[in-house]
Design an enzyme around this catalytic site. Structure first.
Site, PDB file in Angstrom:
ATOM      1  N   HIS A 131       2.453   0.556   3.548  1.00  0.00           N
ATOM      2  CA  HIS A 131       1.510   0.794   2.445  1.00  0.00           C
ATOM      3  C   HIS A 131       2.245   0.572   1.121  1.00  0.00           C
ATOM      4  O   HIS A 131       2.889   1.480   0.592  1.00  0.00           O
ATOM      5  CB  HIS A 131       0.949   2.225   2.527  1.00  0.00           C
ATOM      6  CG  HIS A 131      -0.144   2.514   1.537  1.00  0.00           C
ATOM      7  ND1 HIS A 131      -1.314   3.167   1.894  1.00  0.00           N
ATOM      8  CD2 HIS A 131      -0.278   2.233   0.216  1.00  0.00           C
ATOM      9  CE1 HIS A 131      -2.096   3.286   0.819  1.00  0.00           C
ATOM     10  NE2 HIS A 131      -1.478   2.735  -0.221  1.00  0.00           N
ATOM     11  N   THR A 139      -2.357  -6.609  -2.184  1.00  0.00           N
ATOM     12  CA  THR A 139      -2.583  -6.888  -3.608  1.00  0.00           C
ATOM     13  C   THR A 139      -4.007  -7.349  -3.864  1.00  0.00           C
ATOM     14  O   THR A 139      -4.622  -8.003  -3.022  1.00  0.00           O
ATOM     15  CB  THR A 139      -1.573  -7.927  -4.141  1.00  0.00           C
ATOM     16  OG1 THR A 139      -1.614  -7.908  -5.574  1.00  0.00           O
ATOM     17  CG2 THR A 139      -1.857  -9.350  -3.652  1.00  0.00           C
ATOM     18  N   PRO A 164      -6.527  -9.688  -5.542  1.00  0.00           N
ATOM     19  CA  PRO A 164      -6.601 -10.973  -6.242  1.00  0.00           C
ATOM     20  C   PRO A 164      -7.366 -10.802  -7.550  1.00  0.00           C
ATOM     21  O   PRO A 164      -8.410 -10.161  -7.571  1.00  0.00           O
ATOM     22  CB  PRO A 164      -7.379 -11.880  -5.286  1.00  0.00           C
ATOM     23  CG  PRO A 164      -7.591 -11.102  -4.048  1.00  0.00           C
ATOM     24  CD  PRO A 164      -7.229  -9.677  -4.272  1.00  0.00           C
ATOM     25  N   LYS A 165      -6.781 -11.311  -8.620  1.00  0.00           N
ATOM     26  CA  LYS A 165      -7.401 -11.155  -9.940  1.00  0.00           C
ATOM     27  C   LYS A 165      -7.668 -12.528 -10.541  1.00  0.00           C
ATOM     28  O   LYS A 165      -6.939 -13.471 -10.244  1.00  0.00           O
ATOM     29  CB  LYS A 165      -6.474 -10.369 -10.871  1.00  0.00           C
ATOM     30  CG  LYS A 165      -6.193  -8.977 -10.371  1.00  0.00           C
ATOM     31  CD  LYS A 165      -4.960  -8.373 -11.007  1.00  0.00           C
ATOM     32  CE  LYS A 165      -4.500  -7.139 -10.279  1.00  0.00           C
ATOM     33  NZ  LYS A 165      -3.840  -7.383  -9.000  1.00  0.00           N
ATOM     34  N   HIS A 181      -8.209   3.259   1.855  1.00  0.00           N
ATOM     35  CA  HIS A 181      -7.814   4.484   1.142  1.00  0.00           C
ATOM     36  C   HIS A 181      -8.926   5.491   1.379  1.00  0.00           C
ATOM     37  O   HIS A 181     -10.069   5.267   0.967  1.00  0.00           O
ATOM     38  CB  HIS A 181      -7.665   4.206  -0.355  1.00  0.00           C
ATOM     39  CG  HIS A 181      -6.392   3.504  -0.704  1.00  0.00           C
ATOM     40  ND1 HIS A 181      -6.083   2.259  -0.245  1.00  0.00           N
ATOM     41  CD2 HIS A 181      -5.344   3.892  -1.478  1.00  0.00           C
ATOM     42  CE1 HIS A 181      -4.894   1.892  -0.711  1.00  0.00           C
ATOM     43  NE2 HIS A 181      -4.419   2.868  -1.467  1.00  0.00           N
ATOM     44  N   GLU A 240      -8.505  10.435  -0.399  1.00  0.00           N
ATOM     45  CA  GLU A 240      -7.454  10.498  -1.432  1.00  0.00           C
ATOM     46  C   GLU A 240      -7.835  11.565  -2.454  1.00  0.00           C
ATOM     47  O   GLU A 240      -6.976  12.212  -3.045  1.00  0.00           O
ATOM     48  CB  GLU A 240      -7.371   9.108  -2.089  1.00  0.00           C
ATOM     49  CG  GLU A 240      -6.208   8.899  -3.001  1.00  0.00           C
ATOM     50  CD  GLU A 240      -6.170   7.455  -3.510  1.00  0.00           C
ATOM     51  OE1 GLU A 240      -7.130   6.689  -3.252  1.00  0.00           O
ATOM     52  OE2 GLU A 240      -5.189   7.106  -4.190  1.00  0.00           O
TER      53      GLU A 240
HETATM   54  P1  5GP Z   1      -2.063  -4.802  -7.173  1.00  0.00           P
HETATM   55  O1  5GP Z   1      -3.289  -4.815  -6.293  1.00  0.00           O
HETATM   56  O2  5GP Z   1      -2.407  -5.150  -8.594  1.00  0.00           O
HETATM   57  O3  5GP Z   1      -0.946  -5.637  -6.634  1.00  0.00           O
HETATM   58  O4  5GP Z   1      -1.486  -3.313  -7.155  1.00  0.00           O
HETATM   59  C1  5GP Z   1      -1.930  -2.319  -8.031  1.00  0.00           C
HETATM   60  C2  5GP Z   1      -3.361  -1.891  -7.706  1.00  0.00           C
HETATM   61  O5  5GP Z   1      -3.409  -1.281  -6.405  1.00  0.00           O
HETATM   62  C3  5GP Z   1      -3.898  -0.830  -8.642  1.00  0.00           C
HETATM   63  O6  5GP Z   1      -4.455  -1.393  -9.806  1.00  0.00           O
HETATM   64  C4  5GP Z   1      -4.948  -0.131  -7.771  1.00  0.00           C
HETATM   65  O7  5GP Z   1      -6.160  -0.864  -7.732  1.00  0.00           O
HETATM   66  C5  5GP Z   1      -4.324  -0.193  -6.394  1.00  0.00           C
HETATM   67  N1  5GP Z   1      -3.549   1.033  -6.117  1.00  0.00           N
HETATM   68  C6  5GP Z   1      -2.220   1.202  -6.269  1.00  0.00           C
HETATM   69  N2  5GP Z   1      -1.851   2.452  -5.930  1.00  0.00           N
HETATM   70  C7  5GP Z   1      -2.973   3.080  -5.532  1.00  0.00           C
HETATM   71  C8  5GP Z   1      -3.240   4.391  -5.045  1.00  0.00           C
HETATM   72  O8  5GP Z   1      -2.364   5.261  -4.908  1.00  0.00           O
HETATM   73  N3  5GP Z   1      -4.529   4.677  -4.739  1.00  0.00           N
HETATM   74  C9  5GP Z   1      -5.530   3.762  -4.848  1.00  0.00           C
HETATM   75  N4  5GP Z   1      -6.756   4.131  -4.501  1.00  0.00           N
HETATM   76  N5  5GP Z   1      -5.309   2.523  -5.313  1.00  0.00           N
HETATM   77  C10 5GP Z   1      -4.050   2.184  -5.645  1.00  0.00           C
END
Ligand code: 5GP
Length: 333
Positions: free
Chosen positions: A13, A95, A97-98, A195, A198
């Protein structure tokens, strides 16, 4: 600690943009902007306890560094480097995708895939997999696009794209709106990591558990009944100790649900979540679990083998990982 550092660990994770340690963030900022301001770097970290919303804001700063193809490519390589330096032998990176002014969601995933393939050569010790994430704070149409891209790219990279993650601010969006899209991904062979629990939202947890998942992210608010249900289905909870403490969803390490899960004999894996943003490593998370709950070396080896078992790696890859762990354990005797 030396024992845990050298243990060939398995990380299930880890969010890509949350997994850049301070040195990597500095390297990245210097490469992109020529220099790194300490003030900016401070914004990419959570030092003391915050609430969940503040944690989500932190990501917007890291995202500034990965909003260009070059930044994203380099960040992916650095995240892999950081895990490899911590002796992680296998990581499933997730991750979202943006789409920015500089890339589309498809290009985002293509860049990350390319960078992972490059990093595999540079750090051959570590196996890297990818789980595209759906951000539940975004519209369902974006989720549909993400699943469709994941399915397309999984055809060309079947050993890399293994599943879909549902994450993002749990106070936003409704699970039921995303369920049909997730169901489609599952029908077509992608594994689901969700998730779940949480925050305290019993009705949604019920919906999620009925829907099913391969692994449960966080699970902090699961009841004993729900933990038993996951045990019956052999679904592990991905426990992220520092993340839960720093985001305030668990009040103290002693109160962490890992304890209840272990007592119930239910499956669990220990993970970092966002090793950069929460300033931790998998070694440190195992150390915290060890110190808080009195785990032995054998327990840590068993936990690692449990993570191998719950990974989405192929049978052959899992066999290799088991061998690596068993050889490490034998070398200590
Ligand atoms: P990325 O998807 O941009 O590579 O990683 C960061 C994103 O993962 C955050 O903007 C968020 O959407 C998601 N994320 C990261 N850590 C957590 C977490 O602890 N809980 C949840 N629900 N989402 C998370």
């Amino acid at each position: 600690e030396q024992f845990l550092k050298a243990l060939p660990k398995v990380e299930l994770h880890a969010h890509l943009n949350g997994s850049l340690g301070i040195d990597s963030l500095r390297d990245l900022a210097e490469r992109l902007n020529g220099s790194a301001s300490d003030k900016f770097l401070e914004l990419c970290f959570i030092r003391s306890e915050k609430d969940l919303d503040a944690c989500f804001e932190t990501f917007t700063f890291v995202h500034q560094l990965t909003s260009s193809p070059d930044g994203l490519r380099y960040a992916t390589e650095l995240a892999v480097r950081d895990f490899a330096h911590d002796n992680v032998q296998y990581v499933e990176l997730r991750t979202t995708p943006k789409a920015t002014a500089n890339y589309s969601r498809r290009e985002y995933l293509e860049i990350v895939i390319d960078a992972i393939i490059g990093a595999r050569k540079k750090y051959p010790y570590i196996m890297v997999k990818l789980l595209p994430s759906i951000n539940r704070a975004e519209p369902v149409d974006v989720a549909k696009e993400t699943v469709s891209l994941a399915l397309q790219l999984a055809q060309t990279h079947p050993d890399l794209i293994l599943g879909i993650d549902l994450s993002g601010n749990p106070a936003k969006g409704r699970f039921s709106d995303f369920a049909p899209t997730l169901a489609k991904a599952r029908e077509k062979g992608l594994k689901l990591v969700i998730h779940c629990a949480e925050i305290n939202n019993p009705l949604e947890v019920k919906e999620m558990l009925e829907f099913g998942m391969s692994r449960c992210g966080h699970g902090s608010f699961l009841t004993m009944e729900e933990i038993k249900q996951l045990k019956e289905r052999n679904v592990p909870v991905e426990c992220c100790l520092t993340s839960n403490i720093k985001s305030g969803t668990v009040s103290s390490l002693k109160e962490h649900h890992l304890k209840r899960i272990m007592e119930a004999g239910a499956p669990k894996v220990i993970c970092t979540d966002d090793s950069g943003v929460f300033d931790t490593t998998l070694t440190r998370e195992l150390l915290l679990a060890t110190e808080t709950f009195g785990l032995t070396r054998e327990d840590c080896i068993a936990l690692t083998l449990e993570a191998v078992h719950h990974s989405f790696a192929s049978d052959q890859e899992r066999k290799k990982m088991v061998e690596t762990v068993v050889n490490y354990a034998a070398s200590l005797l």
